[in-house]
Design a protein around this motif. Structure first.
Motif, PDB file in Angstrom:
ATOM      1  N   TYR A  36      24.796  12.815  22.964  1.00 65.35           N
ATOM      2  CA  TYR A  36      25.951  12.132  22.403  1.00 65.35           C
ATOM      3  C   TYR A  36      27.106  13.135  22.392  1.00 65.35           C
ATOM      4  N   TYR A  95      20.223  14.815  21.303  1.00 70.02           N
ATOM      5  CA  TYR A  95      19.676  13.761  20.447  1.00 70.02           C
ATOM      6  C   TYR A  95      18.273  13.411  20.906  1.00 70.02           C
ATOM      7  N   ASP A 101      15.741   9.712  13.982  1.00 70.91           N
ATOM      8  CA  ASP A 101      16.695  10.400  14.855  1.00 70.91           C
ATOM      9  C   ASP A 101      16.750  11.885  14.521  1.00 70.91           C
ATOM     10  N   TRP A 103      18.846  15.546  15.655  1.00 72.66           N
ATOM     11  CA  TRP A 103      20.066  16.042  16.293  1.00 72.66           C
ATOM     12  C   TRP A 103      20.000  17.559  16.404  1.00 72.66           C
TER      13      TRP A 103
END
Length: 113
Positions: A36, A95, A101, A103
């Motif tokens: 991202y 990601y 999720d 990061w």
């Protein structure tokens, strides 16, 4: 789960960069893994992801210029960025989705005109 991004920098318009995302576990165990980005004043947006079954997603703005790939033996996901434009300037985040999720820290990409 840790994701370590690297490879950002300053490049001129039309140039290329390759980002790397080193994962602390087998990249094939992520439901999706990729990149991202967030430009100044903008929301974080999808660049590209890849699934274990090689399903690819690309933002329309990068199709034909960016390519995601992975080295399974090294647990690294790459983002090859070609024909860079000033609007590609952003912090790029690795990601991964593994139950939730994850990061990585961002890496700055600056495209100068």
């Amino acid at each position: 789960v840790q994701l370590q991004a690297s490879g950002g920098g300053l490049v001129q318009v039309g140039g290329s960069l390759r980002l790397s995302c080193a994962a602390s576990r087998n990249v094939l165990t992520f439901k999706a893994i990729g990149w991202y980005r967030q430009g100044s004043g903008n929301q974080r947006e999808l660049v590209t992801t890849i699934s274990p079954g090689n399903q690819l997603k690309y933002a329309d703005s990068v199709k034909g210029r960016f390519t995601i790939s992975r080295d399974i033996s090294k647990n690294i996901v790459y983002l090859q960025m070609n024909n860079l434009k000033p609007e590609d300037t952003a912090v790029y985040y690795c990601y991964g989705h593994f139950g939730t999720d994850y990061w990585g820290q961002g890496t700055q990409v600056t495209v100068s005109s």
